[in-house]
Every structure is written in C-alpha cells, then in structure tokens.
Design an enzyme around this catalytic site. Structure first.
Site: not given
Ligand code: GLN
Length: 575
Positions: A404, A537, A535
C-alpha cells in the site's frame, strides 16, 4: 448453536484472542463448523478512525468492514471469512437502539440499558452467529464470543449483563464460559490471589466460569492448580494452564494436551451431535497439518531477517497482520523469522530529532537484513526514510516488498531517481504538488472530508496484465489471471506517469477491473522488487501464507526458485 464465551480478568493483553482462536481451532479439529464474534466495549462505531499507535492495527474484512485486530486472529486460525457485524461495539449497539427509538419502535416505553440495550446485544449475537463463514456455505455450529477488556470495567457492564441473561435464554448445555486470568510469579512463587479476585468479580455479576485459563510465564504447579480450583469453586480439570510456549501456534496443542475439549464436549453435549464422516476426516486432517506446522516451526534453525521500515514501530500490534503473514511465510520456508524494527524517521539524515547513533543503527539494520518491507501507513512523517530504504533495495538487488504506502513509496523513489522529477511526491504529503509530476494522487472517487469508512475498502479484483507471464509475483499466485485481495487506501499512482515509469522497467503487472488503477508493480531484472496497492497480509492464513509475503521471505532466504517449483501454489482466490 453452541456459544462459548471467552472473557478476561486481572489485566488485558494476556492473550485472550489467541486463547479464543485456539479453542475455536480445537472445535474445528473435532469436525465442527465454527464462527466467532468479537465484542469491543468502546464507543467508536469501528476501528477505522483509531490510531494504530494507540489501538494497534485496523483489520479490514472482505465487506470493507474496518474492525478490531482480533478478527484477524479468527480468520487466520479458523480459515473463515467474517463480516463487519461480527465485531460488536458499544457504538454500533447504541446507534442501532437510538435509530429504533427515533423510529418509534419502542412504542412509548422508556428506553433503558436493561432491557433494551442488553436485548439488542443478545439479538445481534444470535443473528450474526448464524451467518455462514466458511466454504461449506452452511450455518456454523459453534460460536466463540470474545468479550474485550476485563470484566468489571464500566464499559463492559452492559455486555456482561447481556451475557448473563443470554446463558438462560439459550440454556446451559448451549453456553460455556472460559475466563482468562493471570498467575504472576513473584519471587519464584506462583500467585493465585489475582485469579481468585477476578473470579469473585465475575460471579458477583452472575456468571460462573466453566473453565479458568491461567496465563503464566512458567508451567503451573499442581499445587497452584489445586488452589485455584478450591478457591474459585471449580474442579481441577476446569483449570487450564497456559504457560509461555515457543509460539502462539503451539497454544491449541497445549490446550488439547490438557483435555480442554473433553470437558467442553461434555458441558455442551457435543457427543449427542452426529457429524458426517467427511466432517470428521476434515477435522482430523486439520489437526495433522497443525501438528506438522508446529514441529516445522521448532525445527527451523536457519534465520531469515526482514527489516520492517515503518512509522508505527513503537507498537508492534500496529503491524499484527504483517507480522503474521511474515511468520506464516517463514514457517512455509522452514526459516526462523527475525524482524528488525526500523523507525523510518531514523533513516533520515536531516531529521533534527534523530540522534546520529540511531541513524547509524537504523541503517545497520537495513543493510544487514536479507529483505526489506515497507508496510502501510498514513501521513507524511517518516516518508523520506522509507524512500531511502526503497532506493537502497532497488539499487542493491535486495528483496523488497512494499504494501500500500510501500508501493507508493517505491513509485515516488523511481519517479525521482529514474525519471528525474526530483521533488515528486504524493498529494497526501504535499497537497500543492504539481499534478503532472506527482507520483501519487487522490483517487477521484473517494470522500476527501469524512474520515470514517470512506476509503477504497475491502475486497476487489486485480487483473494481471497480458504481458506479465514473466512476473514472479504472478507465478507465486499459481499463474492466476486475477486475484482478490483487500484494500484500504485513498491515493493511487498518478495515471499520467504510467507510460514513462513502465518504459524504464518498473512494470504495473496488475490493475483493477477498469485497468486504470495500478494495483501491482514489479521491477524487471531484480531478485524480488514488488509493490501491492492492496494489503495481502489480511488474507494470509496459517496454513496458506500470503503470496507476496511468501515471495519476499523466500527471496530473502535464497529459496525463491524452490518455492516457485512447489506444487501447492494453486491460488483459490476469494470473493
Ligand atoms: N496513505 C496511503 C493512501 O491512503 C496508503 C494507505 C495505506 O497504506 N493503507 O493511499
């Protein structure tokens, strides 16, 4: 539906979330479909407007919900997809009750905490617990409810009262309570008094623990367990010792060893539920995989070092999902993970506040690391340090992953040093910047005034470009044509600069459905230099690491080729 409430006493931050997710995982290994709800007694509607330095990371769901980071734990452990309604806050409950009051739904009654707020809480729990959360598409059978904060706080009182009423509403064979407590060790002695006081508080509010989970830095002695049982009016088999173990991934096995499921199965009459053969096999397989994972973890001796260059490094929870994605990837690569925390301002030579020793120390960490990660962030502080780290990675063929903000940083660095627009930056850091040469600009379709829930949020698809066959990242996603990941941003790469940037070798290999928005970048002829506007994650799972993170860790460990050859890179995607 069976409800298992996990509450906490003594102090917060002793691992209630991990205990709750581990308990959920154990139910899954028995073959049950498990969901979870997190209750946060704060007034905020959601975690979207809270500072990461105060509250830790804001977790983002598929539906764009900005929620407490514990929901991330549940998704990762239980491999489920939650919705924004799975995170209950005081703000959400009160605003729903006030809205109904304004609509006249209470028919002239005085609207009160008891019964109106407490009923609203119970209705919310019952409604949300039934939402299907896994790929079976079926209603869950067990719902874990984690009550944030500690019992006895003013804020949590309405929730405790709602749960007190709820145990009778659903019946005692459908309700179990695990209270997480702390056993401190003072001068070598394990102290039980805080646990006794916590259980007394709980009972005075009308709730009795079915199990007391005692967090302790060392193994609980038999005498301690006996004493807690006696003074807290439970049997010794209801006291679970949760001492510090090698990793949080070991906690489910620790609970299993102590026969936690045996007690809960009896209490909840689980033996009476007939599960399909398929469900039982799935559960067993899950347990087998989990055991293998923890033993892999214990047998990883070689280290991989990642420098995490961020701006919220003083509170590690600000990067919880990032840390977890790195951990999942390291376990997959059979490496011990070492994160070097680098506060990005320390990499800035000209910062008045940075001592020279901090500056050298920070660069020492960056230069010693096997790979560099620049995670998400907001605001202008520390940007120049991140740009310097990206430059170092690009020029020295060091694996780099920018998430990001980290993608935007890589673009700023490239535009400045390769395209020669020296002062180029993002409009986030300098609103007056020249729109022709700004590297990163406001997305035209986001609200620029209101802050809560107004970014580009949640799951969106990213299409790989046709000429991206060479891309390592695409290979990591199993050669997929498109991927689905979660977003949280307001700015994007300046469309005016795309052609110039690409002509110099930095390729935007993934774009949104309109092909106008740059989602992924990768540098040609570099070990691993990748940026993601989304993102990744947030979707990393313990047994299925996020691919961009896997790429960073594998490249940093020098085994990227080996990982790319492995057979389990099939990308299933999420919608
Ligand atoms: N601040 C940047 C934006 O809004 C990056 C956001 C992030 O890293 N989550 O686009």
């Amino acid at each position: 539906m069976k409800y298992v409430v996990v509450s906490g006493g003594v102090i917060s931050g002793i691992g209630k979330g991990v205990l709750a997710s581990s308990t959920g995982l154990l139910f899954k290994t028995l073959g049950f479909r498990v969901t979870s709800i997190k209750i946060d007694p704060y007034m905020n509607i959601d975690a979207g407007t809270m500072s990461p330095l105060e509250h830790g990371e804001c977790f983002v769901l598929n539906d764009g919900g900005e929620v407490d980071l514990d929901l991330g734990n549940y998704e990762r452990y239980l491999n489920i997809t939650l919705t924004r309604d799975h995170n209950i806050t005081t703000g959400k409950i009160y605003s729903s009750v006030i809205e109904r009051e304004r609509n006249g739904d209470y028919l002239g009654k005085t609207v009160q905490v008891v019964p109106h707020i407490t009923t609203a809480i119970q209705d919310w729990i019952e409604r949300v617990s039934k939402i299907p959360v896994d790929d079976s598409g079926l209603e869950p059978e067990i719902c874990i409810i984690e009550l944030g904060g500690t019992v006895g706080d003013i804020e949590s009182a309405p929730f405790v009262e709602a749960l007190r009423q709820f145990q009778f509403k659903v019946g005692s064979d459908n309700f179990a309570l695990i209270h997480v407590s702390l056993v401190p060790v003072i001068h070598g002695e394990q102290k039980t008094k805080p646990t006794q006081a916590a259980i007394k508080d709980l009972r005075s509010l009308g709730l009795s623990p079915d199990m007391i989970a005692c967090r302790c830095q060392e193994k609980l002695e038999a005498a301690t367990i006996e004493k807690i049982g006696m003074f807290c009016h439970v049997g010794p088999n209801q006291v679970i010792a949760v001492h510090d173990v090698n990793s949080t991934y070991h906690v489910p096995l620790l609970l299993k060893e102590q026969k936690m499921m045996k007690y809960l199965s009896k209490k909840l009459d689980l033996e009476d539920i007939k599960l399909s053969e398929d469900a039982l096999i799935k559960g067993e397989n899950l347990l087998g995989k989990w055991q293998k994972l923890t033993s892999n973890h214990d047998q990883s001796f070689e280290t991989v070092t990642i420098a995490l260059v961020g701006k919220y490094t003083h509170l590690k929870d600000s990067y919880l999902s990032v840390i977890k994605a790195l951990e999942h990837s390291s376990m997959r690569c059979h490496r011990k993970l070492k994160i070097e925390w680098v506060e990005s301002t320390d990499l800035e030579e000209t910062t008045k506040n940075t001592a020279l020793s901090d500056y050298h120390k920070a660069w020492h960490y960056v230069c010693q690391a096997d790979g560099i990660l620049v995670p998400g962030g907001f605001g202008s502080r520390g940007i120049e340090g991140m740009v310097a780290a990206a430059k170092y990675a690009r020029e020295n063929n060091i694996p780099y992953l920018g998430v990001c903000l980290g993608l935007q940083i890589a673009v700023i660095e490239f535009v400045r040093n390769i395209l020669g627009h020296e002062n180029s930056t993002s409009m986030e850091f300098d609103p007056e910047t020249n729109e022709d040469t700004a590297s990163v600009v406001y997305m035209p379709d986001v609200d620029q005034v209101k802050l809560g829930g107004t970014m580009r949020l949640g799951i969106h698809s990213t299409k790989f470009t046709q000429d991206s066959e060479w891309s390592t990242l695409r290979k990591l996603y199993g050669g997929a044509d498109s991927v689905y990941e979660r977003h949280r941003h307001r700015y994007e790469v300046n469309p005016k600069l795309i052609n110039d940037i690409e002509s110099k070798g930095l390729k935007f290999i993934g774009r949104d459905e309109t092909e106008k928005r740059m989602e992924l970048l990768e540098l040609k002829d570099h070990k691993f230099f990748v940026g993601t506007q989304y993102h990744p994650e947030y979707l990393s799972k313990v047994l299925d690491p996020s691919r961009p993170f896997l790429g960073l860790v594998a490249a940093s460990a020098g085994i990227l080729d080996k990982i790319l050859e492995s057979e389990d890179l099939n990308y299933k995607g999420e919608f």
